[in-house]
Design a protein around this motif. Sequence first.
Motif, PDB file in Angstrom:
ATOM      1  N   THR A 791     -12.943 -16.315  15.591  1.00 22.02           N
ATOM      2  CA  THR A 791     -13.245 -14.900  15.803  1.00 22.02           C
ATOM      3  C   THR A 791     -14.533 -14.787  16.603  1.00 22.02           C
ATOM      4  O   THR A 791     -15.588 -15.251  16.181  1.00 22.02           O
ATOM      5  CB  THR A 791     -13.395 -14.153  14.470  1.00 22.02           C
ATOM      6  N   TRP A 792     -14.430 -14.158  17.792  1.00 19.88           N
ATOM      7  CA  TRP A 792     -15.587 -13.988  18.651  1.00 19.88           C
ATOM      8  C   TRP A 792     -16.510 -12.902  18.108  1.00 19.88           C
ATOM      9  O   TRP A 792     -16.148 -12.166  17.183  1.00 19.88           O
ATOM     10  CB  TRP A 792     -15.137 -13.625  20.069  1.00 19.88           C
ATOM     11  N   ALA A 793     -17.677 -12.802  18.718  1.00 23.65           N
ATOM     12  CA  ALA A 793     -18.663 -11.819  18.266  1.00 23.65           C
ATOM     13  C   ALA A 793     -18.150 -10.389  18.376  1.00 23.65           C
ATOM     14  O   ALA A 793     -18.606  -9.500  17.659  1.00 23.65           O
ATOM     15  CB  ALA A 793     -19.961 -11.978  19.056  1.00 23.65           C
ATOM     16  N   ASP A 794     -17.188 -10.146  19.283  1.00 20.51           N
ATOM     17  CA  ASP A 794     -16.642  -8.790  19.420  1.00 20.51           C
ATOM     18  C   ASP A 794     -15.453  -8.549  18.500  1.00 20.51           C
ATOM     19  O   ASP A 794     -14.785  -7.519  18.596  1.00 20.51           O
ATOM     20  CB  ASP A 794     -16.259  -8.521  20.877  1.00 20.51           C
ATOM     21  N   GLY A 795     -15.167  -9.517  17.612  1.00 23.76           N
ATOM     22  CA  GLY A 795     -14.084  -9.357  16.659  1.00 23.76           C
ATOM     23  C   GLY A 795     -12.724  -9.774  17.165  1.00 23.76           C
ATOM     24  O   GLY A 795     -11.734  -9.697  16.426  1.00 23.76           O
ATOM     25  N   SER A 796     -12.615 -10.240  18.393  1.00 22.77           N
ATOM     26  CA  SER A 796     -11.320 -10.614  18.974  1.00 22.77           C
ATOM     27  C   SER A 796     -11.000 -12.070  18.679  1.00 22.77           C
ATOM     28  O   SER A 796     -11.855 -12.854  18.274  1.00 22.77           O
ATOM     29  CB  SER A 796     -11.326 -10.383  20.481  1.00 22.77           C
ATOM     30  N   ASN A 797      -9.736 -12.421  18.905  1.00 22.03           N
ATOM     31  CA  ASN A 797      -9.263 -13.806  18.759  1.00 22.03           C
ATOM     32  C   ASN A 797      -8.639 -14.291  20.057  1.00 22.03           C
ATOM     33  O   ASN A 797      -7.679 -15.055  20.066  1.00 22.03           O
ATOM     34  CB  ASN A 797      -8.244 -13.897  17.621  1.00 22.03           C
ATOM     35  N   ASN A 798      -9.194 -13.868  21.179  1.00 22.69           N
ATOM     36  CA  ASN A 798      -8.632 -14.202  22.478  1.00 22.69           C
ATOM     37  C   ASN A 798      -8.843 -15.671  22.808  1.00 22.69           C
ATOM     38  O   ASN A 798      -9.858 -16.274  22.455  1.00 22.69           O
ATOM     39  CB  ASN A 798      -9.283 -13.344  23.564  1.00 22.69           C
ATOM     40  N   LEU A 799      -7.894 -16.218  23.534  1.00 24.48           N
ATOM     41  CA  LEU A 799      -7.995 -17.584  24.032  1.00 24.48           C
ATOM     42  C   LEU A 799      -8.618 -17.543  25.421  1.00 24.48           C
ATOM     43  O   LEU A 799      -8.235 -16.709  26.256  1.00 24.48           O
ATOM     44  CB  LEU A 799      -6.611 -18.223  24.107  1.00 24.48           C
ATOM     45  N   THR A 800      -9.576 -18.415  25.672  1.00 24.57           N
ATOM     46  CA  THR A 800     -10.242 -18.426  26.964  1.00 24.57           C
ATOM     47  C   THR A 800      -9.236 -18.664  28.090  1.00 24.57           C
ATOM     48  O   THR A 800      -8.440 -19.597  28.042  1.00 24.57           O
ATOM     49  CB  THR A 800     -11.317 -19.522  27.005  1.00 24.57           C
ATOM     50  N   GLY A 801      -9.267 -17.804  29.092  1.00 22.52           N
ATOM     51  CA  GLY A 801      -8.439 -17.986  30.281  1.00 22.52           C
ATOM     52  C   GLY A 801      -7.071 -17.355  30.240  1.00 22.52           C
ATOM     53  O   GLY A 801      -6.338 -17.416  31.230  1.00 22.52           O
ATOM     54  N   THR A 802      -6.684 -16.734  29.123  1.00 26.42           N
ATOM     55  CA  THR A 802      -5.320 -16.211  29.011  1.00 26.42           C
ATOM     56  C   THR A 802      -5.177 -14.839  29.668  1.00 26.42           C
ATOM     57  O   THR A 802      -5.759 -13.859  29.207  1.00 26.42           O
ATOM     58  CB  THR A 802      -4.886 -16.105  27.545  1.00 26.42           C
ATOM     59  N   SER A 803      -4.410 -14.786  30.745  1.00 24.25           N
ATOM     60  CA  SER A 803      -3.946 -13.536  31.333  1.00 24.25           C
ATOM     61  C   SER A 803      -2.514 -13.308  30.855  1.00 24.25           C
ATOM     62  O   SER A 803      -1.647 -14.160  31.080  1.00 24.25           O
ATOM     63  CB  SER A 803      -3.975 -13.597  32.856  1.00 24.25           C
ATOM     64  N   LYS A 804      -2.272 -12.192  30.208  1.00 21.23           N
ATOM     65  CA  LYS A 804      -0.923 -11.959  29.685  1.00 21.23           C
ATOM     66  C   LYS A 804       0.099 -11.841  30.799  1.00 21.23           C
ATOM     67  O   LYS A 804       1.252 -12.268  30.649  1.00 21.23           O
ATOM     68  CB  LYS A 804      -0.906 -10.700  28.814  1.00 21.23           C
ATOM     69  N   ASN A 805      -0.289 -11.250  31.916  1.00 20.44           N
ATOM     70  CA  ASN A 805       0.665 -11.008  32.998  1.00 20.44           C
ATOM     71  C   ASN A 805       0.129 -11.549  34.317  1.00 20.44           C
ATOM     72  O   ASN A 805      -0.993 -11.227  34.715  1.00 20.44           O
ATOM     73  CB  ASN A 805       0.944  -9.515  33.134  1.00 20.44           C
ATOM     74  N   THR A 806       0.928 -12.375  34.962  1.00 18.89           N
ATOM     75  CA  THR A 806       0.623 -12.877  36.297  1.00 18.89           C
ATOM     76  C   THR A 806       1.901 -12.782  37.127  1.00 18.89           C
ATOM     77  O   THR A 806       2.969 -13.170  36.649  1.00 18.89           O
ATOM     78  CB  THR A 806       0.160 -14.341  36.264  1.00 18.89           C
ATOM     79  N   TYR A 807       1.788 -12.244  38.337  1.00 12.85           N
ATOM     80  CA  TYR A 807       2.983 -12.228  39.179  1.00 12.85           C
ATOM     81  C   TYR A 807       2.612 -12.374  40.644  1.00 12.85           C
ATOM     82  O   TYR A 807       1.477 -12.101  41.059  1.00 12.85           O
ATOM     83  CB  TYR A 807       3.819 -10.962  38.958  1.00 12.85           C
ATOM     84  N   ASN A 808       3.585 -12.832  41.415  1.00 14.60           N
ATOM     85  CA  ASN A 808       3.461 -12.993  42.860  1.00 14.60           C
ATOM     86  C   ASN A 808       4.686 -12.393  43.525  1.00 14.60           C
ATOM     87  O   ASN A 808       5.821 -12.625  43.093  1.00 14.60           O
ATOM     88  CB  ASN A 808       3.381 -14.477  43.237  1.00 14.60           C
ATOM     89  N   VAL A 809       4.457 -11.634  44.578  1.00 15.51           N
ATOM     90  CA  VAL A 809       5.540 -11.046  45.358  1.00 15.51           C
ATOM     91  C   VAL A 809       5.281 -11.374  46.823  1.00 15.51           C
ATOM     92  O   VAL A 809       4.181 -11.135  47.339  1.00 15.51           O
ATOM     93  CB  VAL A 809       5.609  -9.519  45.167  1.00 15.51           C
ATOM     94  N   GLY A 810       6.268 -11.953  47.489  1.00 18.04           N
ATOM     95  CA  GLY A 810       6.079 -12.333  48.879  1.00 18.04           C
ATOM     96  C   GLY A 810       7.343 -12.171  49.696  1.00 18.04           C
ATOM     97  O   GLY A 810       8.450 -12.099  49.168  1.00 18.04           O
ATOM     98  N   ALA A 811       7.161 -12.096  50.999  1.00 14.65           N
ATOM     99  CA  ALA A 811       8.283 -12.028  51.939  1.00 14.65           C
ATOM    100  C   ALA A 811       7.895 -12.788  53.196  1.00 14.65           C
ATOM    101  O   ALA A 811       6.711 -12.916  53.527  1.00 14.65           O
ATOM    102  CB  ALA A 811       8.631 -10.584  52.282  1.00 14.65           C
ATOM    103  N   TYR A 812       8.905 -13.334  53.891  1.00 20.90           N
ATOM    104  CA  TYR A 812       8.613 -14.096  55.096  1.00 20.90           C
ATOM    105  C   TYR A 812       9.678 -13.844  56.155  1.00 20.90           C
ATOM    106  O   TYR A 812      10.817 -13.439  55.871  1.00 20.90           O
ATOM    107  CB  TYR A 812       8.526 -15.589  54.788  1.00 20.90           C
ATOM    108  N   PHE A 813       9.283 -14.075  57.390  1.00 18.99           N
ATOM    109  CA  PHE A 813      10.187 -14.069  58.535  1.00 18.99           C
ATOM    110  C   PHE A 813       9.841 -15.274  59.397  1.00 18.99           C
ATOM    111  O   PHE A 813       8.660 -15.595  59.594  1.00 18.99           O
ATOM    112  CB  PHE A 813      10.040 -12.800  59.374  1.00 18.99           C
ATOM    113  N   GLU A 814      10.871 -15.953  59.915  1.00 16.79           N
ATOM    114  CA  GLU A 814      10.614 -17.100  60.778  1.00 16.79           C
ATOM    115  C   GLU A 814      11.794 -17.317  61.716  1.00 16.79           C
ATOM    116  O   GLU A 814      12.956 -17.308  61.290  1.00 16.79           O
ATOM    117  CB  GLU A 814      10.392 -18.368  59.955  1.00 16.79           C
ATOM    118  N   ASN A 815      11.479 -17.467  63.014  1.00 11.01           N
ATOM    119  CA  ASN A 815      12.475 -17.958  63.964  1.00 11.01           C
ATOM    120  C   ASN A 815      11.874 -19.167  64.683  1.00 11.01           C
ATOM    121  O   ASN A 815      10.898 -19.742  64.219  1.00 11.01           O
ATOM    122  CB  ASN A 815      12.918 -16.848  64.924  1.00 11.01           C
ATOM    123  N   ASP A 816      12.406 -19.530  65.801  1.00  7.08           N
ATOM    124  CA  ASP A 816      11.955 -20.750  66.468  1.00  7.08           C
ATOM    125  C   ASP A 816      10.530 -20.662  66.987  1.00  7.08           C
ATOM    126  O   ASP A 816       9.864 -21.681  67.196  1.00  7.08           O
ATOM    127  CB  ASP A 816      12.900 -21.099  67.622  1.00  7.08           C
TER     128      ASP A 816
END
Length: 901
Positions: A791-816
């Motif tokens: 239990t941290w000083a602020d009363g939480s039980n968070n794990l260091t480094g944990t982001s609940k949500n991570t996402y990536n969205v991408g698109a590409y175009f390629e010709n010669d």
Amino acid sequence: MHRKTLLSAAIVSCLAFGAHAQEAQPQATDLDTITVTGIRGSMEKSLDTKREANSRVEVVTAEDVGKLPAHNVADTLQRLPGVNISSSSADEGGFDEADRVSLRGTSPSLTQTLINGHSVGSADWFVLSQGNNVGRSVSYTLLPSELVSSVEVNKSSQAKLQDGGTTGTVNIITRKPLEFANQITAEASVGLVRSDQAESNDPQLSGLFNYKNDDGTFGVMVQAFSQKRELRREAQEIPGGFFQIGATDPVAATNPDLVGVWAPGLLGSTLFEQTRERKGGLLSLQFKPSDTLTLGVEGFTSKMDANNYNRNFMMWGGHFANSQAPDAGYVVKDGVLTDAKYTGVAGTDYAVYDMIYREATAKSSYVTLDADWQVTDNLSAKFQAGSTKGEGSTPRQFIAEVTLANGGGASWSTHGNGSPIDWNVGGDLTPAGVTSFGTWGNQQVTAEDKEKWFTADFSQYFNDGTLSSIDFGARYADHKREALSPEGASPGDIWSALQNGATSPYPGGFASNIGGDFPRNLWYFTPGALKDAVVNNSTWLSDDDGPNGRHNYGAEWKVQEKNFSAYVQANFIGDSWSGNVGLRYVNIDQDIMSYQSVSDVANADVTSLFAQGPGPDPCGWGCPVWGGWKIVNTSNKHSRILPSANIKFDMADNLVFRFAASQTQTLPDFSALGASSWGSDLNKTGGGGNPHLKPILSTNFDANLEWYFMPRGLLSIGAYSMNLKDYVAFGTETQMLFSELTHQLEPYNVSVPVNSDGKVTGVEFVYEQPLGDNFGITTNYTYADGSTSHTWADGSNNLTGTSKNTYNVGAYFENDTFGARVGYTYRSKFLIGLSGANPYYQDEFGTLSVALSYKVNDHLSFSLDALNLNDPTYKYYQSASIPTAFYSNGRQYYFNARVKF
């Protein structure tokens, strides 16, 4: 671009994994030559490798690194599912370039980074990362993407993989001379980077030359790079967060309702500028004296000069808010003094101003000797010996700390953790208004990270039956991490020389992107004026001063670890299934040395005294004397057997199911084990180590379903869990430490690492699909739910480094001839650690990047990469009501011309 057959894809996958897993595969000289180029080809190659692997792995090929909008490996990896990045390792705050990589909602220290399957000595340019906050993660700022052939992210463990990555391993694979198709290959890249906020254009140069003889028995490759970049970061900082007004503080007598209320200790208007110059290269030689033996030598070096100047003009709430009553009408909300005004009192300084110019460098290098031997048709062996070294150094610090706003009063108004604090101080804020001068000197700080190792790996193949092969081997490594603060300078009458020195104003429009109403029309002493005043008015010590010189033993510690491991792994293959099961034995001896502050200097093992300079008080606040220290030595022994199992089912021609289970281990951060206790006189907080910490043991389960519905097409969903035994969290305790202001032991609120337990469970989703011949989309989403029993000083039980949500969205175009790629990466809030004695978090953020390329012909191409196009503000906070920092770094544009022969 040629489509690979399933068999050839399997061989490519095996060869790629052999670079780090010490597998030698049977020769297949009758297979088709494989040529894969471009965005589409590299994506197909990555998916083929992922599909054929028996374990959970993500792969980025060299074309991906070159085509994605990224200029170090970490920036590229953030687009993979389950991968998070951060741009700092200590309290230096967010920058525009990724520096650390972590997996599946954990801290970067639990992710192991290797190059060609071996360790790499890490180094940091920031002074706190060189001493007080030293993890086991690798700094990616020294690893330009030009060096990379491919990167493999191992999410599930195998016995043959080097131990040390609780949550996974990132293996960076470099090019090899005999792998090139042509006898002579030469490439060069010439370009520049435009740093929008710094208003600077800087050169970016790299080159490669490779030669192999006609017989393919000898090859040599040389790579070199020289890259410069100017940074300017504009910010509001609240160093150390808010503090709580105590029952014994003077203000409690007049305003008892303020007892236990949080108030800002420091509110800063912060300008950081830096020049990063990264130079280095890689030399690789291969020699095949026979068809069954390949010998190799490889050397790598990278050095980054990172001189930086940080100016932080701060309202000094910790100096008056605990003793002076605020004017009537102040507001307390949710335990926070959100609105307060203080009428000026003569003799009270309401502001303190730090100007810190540092010369800094970071270096990393390694040398390896390899031998790959096909002993018989069914037995292969690989041997490797090597050494690596990382060094981060701050040889000189030029520091001025002055007080201002005497009798001018102060005020502030907070707006939650999402907006900067409005604040102001009155009085004379010019150099003429300085009431006192101080410096904590020019202490040298150096961090060294060294390892020597030897590995022997064998693979025995079987021609018949379900058991296809057995891998076995051993590894020995001797690792040393050391923080040194060998000497500094006795400051003399610096202020007399500095007070009339040259000054410059803060840049126009300073911090306009982050909002808020706080001082912006500020001044600072130029770096030249500050450096000259300090150098010319200080007594620089030498080795002749011995143990009674100005030696800061409290900033020194050393951790040495001798690691022996051995493993055996059985690999199976059946009708539409394959897998492996194995055991890895690990035995570690730790020797830890640190220092403890003592009050009785006469009985100390070492002292840090020095003769005071001329005059009654030349330093303004009293020249610091670091007192006496006891040497503390601790030895630990850890041994453990780590099991692992992976199985893959080909449920249909294009449908794969995987399951993995393992136990993995990571040792606590180096500074968590070794750091001596230290404190800050401004807010009476500090930190320290705990040499009795146990290793972190994780029990892992992973399941994934993958549908390869078309070439370059993938739809997958998976779940994972990690139970972390003896996870390292941080508690706080009161320790008696030596004060540089009073020259005696005083109580400090010190953060101390402790063993706890933790867990992470999550889900990963991936969808990639080409749209016609030239278009395509890539998306992935990771959910991570992490918690700890601490239990941290602020009363939480968070794990260091944990982001609940991570996402990536991408698109590409390629010709010669033309290619374009756009990507957006998002990461939700996460706990970073402690700032002073308070937990602090980074808020959610997203970055938008675009990469464009134009191919004139086979020999000439151009590219334009635009990073951080949305110009994100990185926000940090202590709680929902208390922010701690807001950083603006601006956009970057990289233009390059590439020539290839």
